[in-house]
Design a protein around this motif. Structure first.
Motif, mmCIF file in Angstrom:
data_model
loop_
_atom_site.group_PDB
_atom_site.id
_atom_site.type_symbol
_atom_site.label_atom_id
_atom_site.label_comp_id
_atom_site.label_asym_id
_atom_site.label_seq_id
_atom_site.Cartn_x
_atom_site.Cartn_y
_atom_site.Cartn_z
ATOM 1 N N GLU A 148 -43.598 16.960 50.123
ATOM 2 C CA GLU A 148 -44.065 18.036 49.250
ATOM 3 C C GLU A 148 -44.407 19.268 50.073
ATOM 4 O O GLU A 148 -44.092 20.397 49.686
ATOM 5 N N VAL A 149 -45.040 19.044 51.236
ATOM 6 C CA VAL A 149 -45.369 20.161 52.114
ATOM 7 C C VAL A 149 -44.092 20.877 52.524
ATOM 8 O O VAL A 149 -43.981 22.101 52.445
ATOM 9 N N LYS A 150 -43.098 20.072 52.947
ATOM 10 C CA LYS A 150 -41.820 20.633 53.397
ATOM 11 C C LYS A 150 -41.186 21.462 52.285
ATOM 12 O O LYS A 150 -40.705 22.578 52.500
ATOM 13 N N LYS A 151 -41.226 20.900 51.081
ATOM 14 C CA LYS A 151 -40.614 21.576 49.937
ATOM 15 C C LYS A 151 -41.305 22.915 49.687
ATOM 16 O O LYS A 151 -40.653 23.950 49.513
ATOM 17 N N ARG A 152 -42.624 22.898 49.695
ATOM 18 C CA ARG A 152 -43.362 24.121 49.406
ATOM 19 C C ARG A 152 -43.146 25.181 50.481
ATOM 20 O O ARG A 152 -43.020 26.369 50.189
ATOM 21 N N VAL A 153 -43.126 24.746 51.737
ATOM 22 C CA VAL A 153 -42.953 25.699 52.826
ATOM 23 C C VAL A 153 -41.578 26.354 52.724
ATOM 24 O O VAL A 153 -41.458 27.582 52.772
ATOM 25 N N ASN A 154 -40.563 25.516 52.549
ATOM 26 C CA ASN A 154 -39.199 26.066 52.427
ATOM 27 C C ASN A 154 -39.091 27.027 51.268
ATOM 28 O O ASN A 154 -38.462 28.083 51.363
ATOM 29 N N ASN A 155 -39.705 26.658 50.159
ATOM 30 C CA ASN A 155 -39.662 27.486 48.970
ATOM 31 C C ASN A 155 -40.339 28.841 49.201
ATOM 32 O O ASN A 155 -39.795 29.897 48.859
ATOM 33 N N SER A 156 -41.507 28.804 49.818
ATOM 34 C CA SER A 156 -42.242 30.045 50.074
ATOM 35 C C SER A 156 -41.475 30.950 51.022
ATOM 36 O O SER A 156 -41.384 32.163 50.815
ATOM 37 N N LEU A 157 -40.918 30.366 52.082
ATOM 38 C CA LEU A 157 -40.157 31.162 53.032
ATOM 39 C C LEU A 157 -38.954 31.802 52.339
ATOM 40 O O LEU A 157 -38.612 32.952 52.602
#
Lengths: 255, 213, 246
Positions: A113-122
């Motif tokens: 979930e962290v990975k998903k959110r970080v990628n999404n924000s970037l």
């Protein structure tokens, strides 16, 4: 817009010592969908107000309620995020990726979930190529976007932007404006000296002076009130001055 | 004042690591006991970074130039994190420049860190009586700054000469020790002067940094 | 043979390097000195790092070690082999000088290999997974981040000073230098409060830090096995030689 405020500040005061009050008996309500510009001269308490609202500092009196819950000082509340004026105060991890992941990791989310959110924000901010870079290798504008990504990844409902256009060139300023205008955040508080910026992104303006709210209303009305602005150390934005008379001086060069 | 690898016996290097581990554990324990340990972490990090960078400033003293060490000031300002700060600085030097020694990291941390701890205690006592008068306060700074280096020099020399594997001729040893200590006196004086002046500067500009830790 | 040192698990690289460094430190027999030097060079060769880098790293601390070596050569007690003027070189002195120089260069070579093939952050994570407390590794990571920032500030201040006529003449400008140091310290202190605010707003300390877990693979285990085998071999031979009445 719903009727209940997302943020309700009731008669708060704050000062570092008894005689000097930075925030003076201030009350405020923010509603869902509002993008509130906070303007006022330097030293008037804007940043302090933000630190009180976000629960970093404790008011000496009064109470703050955010999304129906009383704000507890020092307690982590991902519902509220803040983008600091000086991005170096905020980007404290060795790479952009880790910094953006900081918030979601502390929220206890799974690695995926962290990975998903970080990628999404970037991706939303268009800075995927910066993910492995160290903050001191970034330009002012890149740092600003990285800092915003860090708050975006927490999916905070109320976001505070403290002087977000400082140190931005025209390109990044425009990216920021576009981002804010298309953002799905529930409500925003934005402080800025860049009054043209405030006119473009905000749908409500509050004028703060000496720790008190002096005016509160529509951006064009408040920023367009020359007397009000000058009385509080500000100026009417240039775009609101009718360009009927050509007052720009042009120096003719010799042939 | 780093002892390089290859000179000291394994037992001494291991003891160095042991003592360093103990001192670090104790410092961390003190940090955890604070009201909000999380608050101490940025303070420790930025303080360590600031001192690390400050040591890059070179002071030309013909014919050479000298880099400040400032372990006395470190002990005064960082209190309990002075020892971890020294260890971390040495760690960075090792990682970034491969400078200082891998087996001797523990020993080198003791050489520089022990005076920092002593500086902290000396300052805590001295401050009570000498803070108000600028001259006396400056002298306190001078003493702490110069002695911190002095103690490091003595520790360095003592450890090297005691544990160096060869048997050295006694007279040569005496001359070498004298020469070594004397050659470091200018550094001691400069460190003392700097510590004194920086303390007075901070007292004027940001006195809360000088509060007892 | 390409072990691929860059890809080895950093946790095991650290363990391997420390084991080798301490093993080399243990060696004192002259027969084993070329062996340890050779091993360190082989490992460096396998890392595929440039030779120029290694030489650069050797040069800086070399003066001190050479000085120590010369000191031992001339001033040890023992049998004289050569006289130069008033000074005499002792046989034992030559032996000790060779010992410390070889050991120093071998261990330094291991150190260069370790730190030049492993990213700083990976080293810190590896330390954390080896048991170094999170509070310390956090301090290390944040310190790393701010060293560059504060370094930039220092640079800017020095430029600004130079543009206003400052020339570094040591103690003659002590007040300016003291202000420079003082400003760095004050600014860092003030910034630490703001960084703290930014950290707690994003939940620092809210959750217990998770200990880093670095997975092992076949080449990792093989690498460690080789290192441990070499070390045990060397130590055994050294002990044997010591008993043999050196």
């Amino acid at each position: 817009m719903t009727n209940k405020p997302v943020l309700k500040v009731s008669q708060i005061s704050f000062g570092y010592n008894r005689n000097e009050k930075i925030i003076n008996n201030l009350s405020l309500e923010i509603y869902s969908g509002e993008r509130v510009g906070i303007i006022g001269p330097n030293g008037t308490g804007k940043t302090t107000l933000f630190l009180l609202i976000s629960g970093v500092k404790k008011p000496s009196s009064g109470e703050i309620i955010l999304y129906d819950k009383k704000v507890k000082v020092g307690k982590f509340n991902p519902n509220i995020g803040m983008v600091f004026q000086n991005t170096d105060d905020q980007l404290f991890c060795p790479t952009v990726w880790e910094d953006v992941a900081f918030g979601p990791t502390n929220m206890g989310l799974s690695r995926e979930e962290v990975k998903k959110r970080v990628n999404n924000s970037l991706k939303i901010l268009g800075i995927e190529k910066l993910k492995d870079k160290a903050p001191h290798h970034l330009s002012g504008g890149e740092k600003r976007l990285a800092a915003i990504a860090g708050v975006l990844a927490m999916e905070s409902k109320l976001v505070i932007y403290d002087e977000p256009t400082s140190n931005l060139d025209i390109r990044y300023r425009r990216k920021l404006i576009n981002f804010i205008n298309s953002s799905k955040q529930d409500a925003m508080l934005i402080s800025s000296h860049d009054l043209e910026f405030i006119l473009e992104v905000c749908n409500r303006v509050i004028l703060l002076d000496e720790g008190r709210i002096v005016a509160d209303g529509k951006p064009k009305e408040i920023l367009g009130d020359e007397n009000l602005m000058e009385a509080h150390g500000l100026e009417k934005p240039h775009s609101l001055i009718p360009h009927v008379i050509d007052h720009h001086e042009y120096i003719k060069k010799a042939e | 004042m780093h002892i390089p690898d290859g000179i000291l016996p394994v037992a001494v290097c291991a003891s160095g690591y042991g003592l360093t581990g103990l001192a670090t554990w104790y410092s961390l324990k003190k940090i955890k006991e604070k009201e909000d340990p999380r608050k101490e972490i940025p303070k420790a990090s930025l303080g360590t970074a600031a001192f690390f960078v400050a040591s890059w400033i070179s002071i030309p003293i013909p014919p050479a130039s000298v880099h400040l060490v400032l372990t006395g000031l470190l002990g005064i300002l960082l209190g309990y994190y002075a020892f971890p700060a020294v260890l971390i600085s040495l760690f960075f030097q090792a990682v970034m420049f491969q400078h200082g020694g891998l087996t001797t990291l523990g020993v080198n941390a003791i050489i520089l860190g022990l005076p920092a701890i002593l500086a902290h205690y000396t300052y805590t006592i001295g401050k009570k009586f000498l803070y108000k008068n600028n001259l006396k306060y400056g002298i306190l700074g001078f003493i702490i700054g110069s002695l911190s280096i002095g103690i490091s020099v003595i520790l360095f020399y003592t450890i090297v000469i005691t544990f160096i594997p060869a048997n050295i001729d006694v007279n040569a040893e005496k001359i070498a020790s004298l020469a070594f200590v004397i050659s470091h006196i200018p550094l001691m004086i400069i460190e003392g002067i700097f510590t004194a002046f920086v303390l007075i500067y901070l007292k004027k500009v940001k006195p809360e940094m000088l509060e007892a830790k | 043979m390409d072990i691929g040192l860059n890809n080895l698990n950093p946790k095991l690289k650290i363990i391997g390097a420390m084991v080798l460094a301490f093993t080399f430190s243990f060696i004192k027999s002259i027969e084993l000195l070329p062996v340890i030097f050779f091993i360190s060079l082989v490992i460096y060769y396998l890392s595929k790092l440039p030779l120029s880098l290694l030489l650069k790293r050797w040069i800086i601390p070399a003066p001190f070690v050479i000085l120590m070596g010369l000191f031992m050569m001339f001033f040890s007690e023992g049998q004289t082999v050569l006289t130069i003027g008033y000074l005499s070189i002792k046989k034992e002195g030559i032996y000790w000088a060779l010992t410390i120089i070889t050991k120093f260069l071998s261990i330094l070579t291991i150190m260069v290999t370790l730190f030049q093939t492993t990213h700083f952050i990976d080293i810190v994570r590896a330390l954390n997974s080896l048991g170094v407390p999170a509070i310390l590794t956090d301090i290390i990571i944040f310190t790393y981040r701010y060293i560059f920032e504060i370094g930039k500030q220092l640079n800017k201040m020095q430029i600004s000073m130079r543009l206003r006529g400052f020339r570094n003449r040591g103690l003659k400008n002590i007040i300016s230098l003291v202000s420079l140091v003082g400003t760095i310290l004050v600014r860092s202190y003030e910034q630490s409060e703001k960084v703290y605010n930014a950290m707690i707003l994003r939940g620092y300390g809210h959750k217990e830090s998770v200990k880093q877990d670095l997975k092992l693979c076949k080449s990792d285990i093989l690498g460690v096995f080789i290192v441990v085998a070499i070390s045990i071999g060397l130590i055994t031979v050294q002990i044997g030689l010591s008993w043999g009445g050196f």
